[in-house]
Scaffold this active site. Sequence first.
Site, PDB file in Angstrom:
ATOM      1  N   HIS A  61       0.807  -1.204   0.000  1.00  0.00           N
ATOM      2  CA  HIS A  61       0.000   0.000   0.000  1.00  0.00           C
ATOM      3  C   HIS A  61       0.852   1.271   0.000  1.00  0.00           C
ATOM      4  CE1 HIS A  61      -2.891  -2.768   2.337  1.00  0.00           C
ATOM      5  NE2 HIS A  61      -3.125  -2.868   1.048  1.00  0.00           N
ATOM      6  N   LYS A  70       5.995   5.502   7.652  1.00  0.00           N
ATOM      7  CA  LYS A  70       5.509   4.562   8.667  1.00  0.00           C
ATOM      8  C   LYS A  70       6.671   4.014   9.481  1.00  0.00           C
ATOM      9  CE  LYS A  70       1.685   3.096   5.710  1.00  0.00           C
ATOM     10  NZ  LYS A  70       1.124   1.981   4.921  1.00  0.00           N
ATOM     11  N   TYR A 130       1.942   0.372  13.816  1.00  0.00           N
ATOM     12  CA  TYR A 130       2.683   1.365  13.040  1.00  0.00           C
ATOM     13  C   TYR A 130       2.169   2.770  13.279  1.00  0.00           C
ATOM     14  CZ  TYR A 130      -0.953   0.220   9.490  1.00  0.00           C
ATOM     15  OH  TYR A 130      -2.121  -0.039   8.823  1.00  0.00           O
ATOM     16  N   ASP A 168      -6.315  -6.016  -2.333  1.00  0.00           N
ATOM     17  CA  ASP A 168      -4.904  -6.278  -2.625  1.00  0.00           C
ATOM     18  C   ASP A 168      -4.740  -7.206  -3.827  1.00  0.00           C
ATOM     19  OD1 ASP A 168      -4.334  -4.621  -0.533  1.00  0.00           O
ATOM     20  OD2 ASP A 168      -3.655  -6.203   0.818  1.00  0.00           O
TER      21      ASP A 168
END
Length: 180
Positions: A61, A70, A130, A168
Amino acid sequence: MKIIETAIPGPLIIEPRVFGDARGFFMETWNDAVFREAGLDLAFVQDNHSRSEKGVLRGLHFQNPGPQGKLVRVTNGAVFDVAVDLRKDSPHFGKWIGVELTAENKRMFWVPEGFAHGFLTLEDDTDFLYKCTAPYAPQSEHTLAWDDPSVGIEWPVANLAPIISEKDAKGLALADVPAF
């Protein structure tokens, strides 16, 4: 903490100082002054937590516009974590870095803006945390195909098909992503 540079400039492996004894352990996972002193002047606006069973693949992503940096880690279980360089002017465009993050090794991985990010869980009940430098913006989210042969990620899946979401499964080829 120890900062380990990767083969692609930008992503970093971070090994925090861990203090342990018979009771367990203590470690700092974020300290603004310490990270700033190490050259990571970051402002986080969102924390996320996912739990997955073994064999789940999430990603790859990225958001464009509104990219997210991140800082990722695992608190239970293990993942193979991947960052793919999507900076079109980078000599490393389309190259990837993979690192194993586990509850045991307590490593963190910094994935800066301009990279696609994803992970494969290696154990059941894996908790993945995250911190993000920009808020989630679904209208700007894109997915790079996890199995794009032009990227060639060597996922540790053996002969098993990873469990992926419908979104995905529709990931784009590297040639078709809105690169940075």
